[in-house]
Design an enzyme around this catalytic site. Structure first.
Site, mmCIF file in Angstrom:
data_model
loop_
_atom_site.group_PDB
_atom_site.id
_atom_site.type_symbol
_atom_site.label_atom_id
_atom_site.label_comp_id
_atom_site.label_asym_id
_atom_site.label_seq_id
_atom_site.Cartn_x
_atom_site.Cartn_y
_atom_site.Cartn_z
ATOM 1 N N GLY A 59 25.552 -33.068 10.663
ATOM 2 C CA GLY A 59 24.760 -32.605 9.383
ATOM 3 C C GLY A 59 24.722 -33.607 8.140
ATOM 4 O O GLY A 59 25.748 -33.928 7.397
ATOM 5 N N VAL A 60 23.736 -34.649 7.868
ATOM 6 C CA VAL A 60 23.648 -35.427 6.749
ATOM 7 C C VAL A 60 22.667 -35.340 5.822
ATOM 8 O O VAL A 60 21.571 -36.080 5.536
ATOM 9 C CB VAL A 60 23.733 -36.863 7.285
ATOM 10 C CG1 VAL A 60 25.293 -37.530 7.638
ATOM 11 C CG2 VAL A 60 22.879 -37.130 8.608
ATOM 12 N N GLY A 61 22.743 -33.988 5.232
ATOM 13 C CA GLY A 61 21.704 -33.512 4.356
ATOM 14 C C GLY A 61 22.156 -33.755 3.027
ATOM 15 O O GLY A 61 23.150 -34.968 2.640
ATOM 16 N N ASN A 62 21.917 -33.017 1.991
ATOM 17 C CA ASN A 62 22.074 -33.133 0.602
ATOM 18 C C ASN A 62 23.738 -33.402 0.284
ATOM 19 O O ASN A 62 24.090 -34.299 -0.343
ATOM 20 C CB ASN A 62 21.999 -31.825 -0.285
ATOM 21 C CG ASN A 62 20.276 -31.843 -0.139
ATOM 22 O OD1 ASN A 62 19.532 -32.829 -0.417
ATOM 23 N ND2 ASN A 62 19.823 -30.525 -0.301
ATOM 24 N N VAL A 63 24.575 -32.501 0.835
ATOM 25 C CA VAL A 63 26.252 -32.665 0.624
ATOM 26 C C VAL A 63 26.622 -33.938 1.197
ATOM 27 O O VAL A 63 27.404 -34.835 0.781
ATOM 28 C CB VAL A 63 26.744 -31.406 0.852
ATOM 29 C CG1 VAL A 63 28.455 -31.662 0.588
ATOM 30 C CG2 VAL A 63 26.277 -30.101 0.213
ATOM 31 N N ALA A 64 26.349 -33.886 2.525
ATOM 32 C CA ALA A 64 27.092 -34.931 3.391
ATOM 33 C C ALA A 64 26.650 -36.185 3.094
ATOM 34 O O ALA A 64 27.477 -37.329 3.455
ATOM 35 C CB ALA A 64 26.744 -34.369 5.108
ATOM 36 N N TYR A 65 25.507 -36.427 2.671
ATOM 37 C CA TYR A 65 24.914 -37.846 2.387
ATOM 38 C C TYR A 65 25.921 -38.476 1.283
ATOM 39 O O TYR A 65 26.225 -39.489 1.398
ATOM 40 C CB TYR A 65 23.363 -37.929 1.743
ATOM 41 C CG TYR A 65 23.151 -39.356 1.280
ATOM 42 C CD1 TYR A 65 22.834 -40.062 2.536
ATOM 43 C CD2 TYR A 65 23.085 -39.687 -0.056
ATOM 44 C CE1 TYR A 65 22.455 -41.574 1.969
ATOM 45 C CE2 TYR A 65 22.785 -40.905 -0.074
ATOM 46 C CZ TYR A 65 22.412 -41.832 0.847
ATOM 47 O OH TYR A 65 22.165 -43.149 0.299
ATOM 48 N N LYS A 112 24.519 -13.461 -2.592
ATOM 49 C CA LYS A 112 23.711 -14.630 -2.176
ATOM 50 C C LYS A 112 22.373 -13.987 -1.714
ATOM 51 O O LYS A 112 22.153 -12.813 -1.760
ATOM 52 C CB LYS A 112 24.430 -15.068 -0.501
ATOM 53 C CG LYS A 112 24.052 -16.444 -0.002
ATOM 54 C CD LYS A 112 25.047 -17.506 -0.474
ATOM 55 C CE LYS A 112 24.672 -18.927 0.051
ATOM 56 N NZ LYS A 112 25.714 -19.915 -0.272
HETATM 57 N N1 LIG Z 1 24.527 -27.785 -1.538
HETATM 58 C C1 LIG Z 1 25.718 -27.413 -2.020
HETATM 59 O O1 LIG Z 1 26.220 -27.518 -3.328
HETATM 60 C C2 LIG Z 1 26.511 -26.668 -1.114
HETATM 61 C C3 LIG Z 1 27.762 -25.938 -1.804
HETATM 62 C C4 LIG Z 1 28.582 -25.472 -1.143
HETATM 63 C C5 LIG Z 1 28.392 -25.150 0.444
HETATM 64 N N2 LIG Z 1 27.101 -25.781 1.055
HETATM 65 C C6 LIG Z 1 27.022 -25.731 2.376
HETATM 66 O O2 LIG Z 1 26.957 -27.190 3.008
HETATM 67 C C7 LIG Z 1 26.181 -26.970 3.924
HETATM 68 C C8 LIG Z 1 25.050 -28.075 3.938
HETATM 69 O O3 LIG Z 1 24.407 -27.914 2.544
HETATM 70 P P1 LIG Z 1 23.194 -28.906 2.207
HETATM 71 O O4 LIG Z 1 22.983 -28.443 0.672
HETATM 72 O O5 LIG Z 1 23.990 -30.195 2.344
HETATM 73 O O6 LIG Z 1 22.069 -28.606 3.148
HETATM 74 P P2 LIG Z 1 21.083 -29.669 3.687
HETATM 75 O O7 LIG Z 1 20.072 -28.660 4.337
HETATM 76 O O8 LIG Z 1 20.626 -30.451 2.786
HETATM 77 O O9 LIG Z 1 21.815 -30.309 4.736
HETATM 78 C C9 LIG Z 1 22.076 -29.782 5.924
HETATM 79 C C10 LIG Z 1 21.983 -30.669 7.188
HETATM 80 O O10 LIG Z 1 22.284 -30.293 8.400
HETATM 81 C C11 LIG Z 1 21.328 -30.389 9.343
HETATM 82 N N3 LIG Z 1 21.466 -29.599 10.480
HETATM 83 C C12 LIG Z 1 21.343 -28.210 10.666
HETATM 84 N N4 LIG Z 1 21.507 -27.793 11.925
HETATM 85 C C13 LIG Z 1 22.146 -28.738 12.348
HETATM 86 C C14 LIG Z 1 22.723 -28.871 13.740
HETATM 87 N N5 LIG Z 1 22.628 -27.875 14.453
HETATM 88 N N6 LIG Z 1 23.295 -30.381 14.026
HETATM 89 C C15 LIG Z 1 23.240 -31.147 13.034
HETATM 90 N N7 LIG Z 1 22.524 -31.133 11.966
HETATM 91 C C16 LIG Z 1 22.119 -29.866 11.618
HETATM 92 C C17 LIG Z 1 20.018 -30.354 8.649
HETATM 93 O O11 LIG Z 1 19.049 -31.079 9.301
HETATM 94 C C18 LIG Z 1 20.310 -30.952 7.165
HETATM 95 O O12 LIG Z 1 19.913 -32.261 7.202
HETATM 96 C C19 LIG Z 1 25.461 -25.505 4.100
HETATM 97 O O13 LIG Z 1 26.287 -24.638 5.267
HETATM 98 C C20 LIG Z 1 25.721 -25.247 2.749
HETATM 99 O O14 LIG Z 1 25.628 -23.539 2.694
HETATM 100 C C21 LIG Z 1 26.288 -26.391 0.119
HETATM 101 C C1 LIG Z 2 25.948 -23.997 -5.788
HETATM 102 C C2 LIG Z 2 26.250 -22.725 -5.320
HETATM 103 C C3 LIG Z 2 26.016 -21.595 -6.316
HETATM 104 C C4 LIG Z 2 25.923 -22.154 -3.862
HETATM 105 C C5 LIG Z 2 26.406 -23.256 -2.780
HETATM 106 N N1 LIG Z 2 25.136 -23.263 -1.972
HETATM 107 C C6 LIG Z 2 27.508 -22.646 -2.200
HETATM 108 O O1 LIG Z 2 27.537 -22.064 -1.192
HETATM 109 O O2 LIG Z 2 28.559 -22.643 -2.701
#
Ligand SMILES: NC(=O)c1ccc[n+]([C@@H]2O[C@H](COP(=O)([O-])OP(=O)(O)OC[C@H]3O[C@@H](n4cnc5c(N)ncnc54)[C@H](O)[C@@H]3O)[C@@H](O)[C@H]2O)c1
Ligand SMILES: CC(C)C[C@H](N)C(=O)O
Length: 366
Positions: A180-186, A80
């Site tokens: 958290g409603v960012g990329n994944v949660a949306y 990472k």
């Molecule tokens: N993007 C992926 O494909 C992926 C894959 C595996 C794991 N993850 C994990 O999933 C999680 C979310 O990833 P993402 O890509 O959606 O990220 P992101 O940054 O798009 O979304 C995270 C959201 O959480 C919010 N946030 C941060 N701290 C907070 C808090 N204390 N309370 C409430 N909201 C809070 C942020 O404002 C943001 O909107 C991360 O831990 C990431 O490592 C992501």
């Molecule tokens: C897309 C992946 C390579 C990485 C992702 N952020 C995870 O934690 O799994």
């Protein structure tokens, strides 16, 4: 603690500090374990309070990727990157090009992708400097943003966890609290809304909350109140260490299933969930959809093939619940056991000598 002592504790292979004054790049790449193959894991950009905090996050995330890739059946090790800085303010093209050149210098030991704070556009810039990047734009024949596939994996894994807790995997009518409603949660909320679940959401960014309220008729709560929501399922989709001594006693949910990495502050918090009869979907198993998707690029990306594999997370979760019950252990331990067993078995199977380009026999022929 001394850094080498920390690395030895959990057997980390390598830590690389990358500094580029002109672009402002300050990054730490951690390679935890390459038993199964090159280390693949995303790059997180975050405004860490200190270098120690950044290193610790990178270490925990890299080890998580070793277990995630092993448990997902991928032939990849774990690594990472953390980039120190504010993703909404400090990014520039030169920074990601400099980062790409550091990755290239590792000659394939580490492959990067998206994580919190980095995007497909950032990966496209990195791709100008190295092939060891995934999650690049579909225009380059790659898989693009991994978040929708991560979300789909969480959705199917959550259904398996619901079956374990409630006897049915139907999520309609269930109340789901999403942190958290960012990329994944949306995208996750979209699946859940479509199935008829009731959503309660929170985020530290108001625009993210408003989008979920508007698009999915979600109810919004303050970030500090999400643990107290009278929900059937708690879905942590923000950052790590949120399952701890302070928050677990507040949970009403019977299931914890979300995308955040390193949800348990310490392993004993997994025991705590188990003792309270809460079905915990181990984070690195349920959130493997994204890495499964980007790893597919390494074979020439095929979306159907990747999605089929991600659908398999339902069965993988069920298998973990069965092992946990059979062996009388919490689910996070069952997941660790499966991942460690696979690494051990593959290591043994690859013990025999095979000549490769670095072996002296190959070098002497040149
Ligand atoms: N993007 C992926 O494909 C992926 C894959 C595996 C794991 N993850 C994990 O999933 C999680 C979310 O990833 P993402 O890509 O959606 O990220 P992101 O940054 O798009 O979304 C995270 C959201 O959480 C919010 N946030 C941060 N701290 C907070 C808090 N204390 N309370 C409430 N909201 C809070 C942020 O404002 C943001 O909107 C991360 O831990 C990431 O490592 C992501
Ligand atoms: C897309 C992946 C390579 C990485 C992702 N952020 C995870 O934690 O799994």
């Amino acid at each position: 603690m001394e850094v080498f002592q920390r690395l030895e504790q959990e057997d980390y292979e390598q830590v690389i500090y990358c500094q580029d004054r002109a672009s402002g790049l300050k990054a730490i790449i951690v390679i935890h374990d390459t038993t199964l193959g090159p280390a693949l894991g995303g790059a997180r950009m975050w405004n860490y309070a200190s270098e120690e905090e950044a290193l610790e996050d990178a270490l925990r995330l890299a080890k998580g990727m070793t277990y995630k890739n092993a448990a997902a059946g991928l032939n990849l090790g774990g690594g990472k990157t953390v980039i120190i800085g504010d993703a909404r303010r400090d990014k520039n093209e030169e920074m990601f090009r400099a980062y790409g050149r550091y990755i290239q210098g590792l000659n394939g030991r580490y492959i990067t992708a998206e994580d919190v704070g980095t995007t497909v556009e950032d990966m496209d810039i990195i791709y100008q400097e190295t092939d060891y990047v995934t999650g690049v734009s579909p225009a380059f024949g790659s898989s693009g943003n991994p978040s929708p596939m991560t979300a789909y994996g969480i959705y199917v894994g959550m259904k398996a966890a619901a079956k374990e807790a409630f006897g049915s995997d139907d999520l309609s009518g269930k109340t789901i609290a999403v942190q958290g409603v960012g990329n994944v949660a949306y995208h996750l909320c979209s699946h859940l809304h479509e199935e008829g679940a009731k959503l309660v959401v929170t985020d530290i960014h108001q625009d993210a909350v408003e989008r979920a309220v508007q698009d999915f008729q979600a109810e919004a709560v303050d970030p500090n109140d999400i643990y107290d929501v009278n929900a059937d399922i708690f879905s942590p989709c923000a950052l790590g260490a949120i399952l701890n001594d302070e928050t677990i006693p507040r949970l009403k949910a019977k299931v914890v299933a979300g995308s955040a990495n390193n949800q348990l502050k310490e392993n004993r918090h997994g025991d705590m969930l188990h003792e309270r009869g809460i079905v915990y979907a181990p984070d690195y198993v349920i959130n493997a959809g994204g890495v499964i998707n980007v790893a597919d690029e390494l074979h020439g990306y095929n979306k159907e093939r990747a999605k089929k594999k991600v659908s398999g997370l339902y069965d993988r979760m069920t298998q973990i619940f069965e092992v946990a019950k059979r062996d009388g252990i919490p689910t996070h331990q069952a997941a660790d056991r499966l991942a460690e067993e696979r690494m051990e078995k593959v290591k043994n199977a690859r013990n025999t000598f095979l000549q490769n380009e670095h072996h002296i026999l190959s070098r002497r022929r040149k």
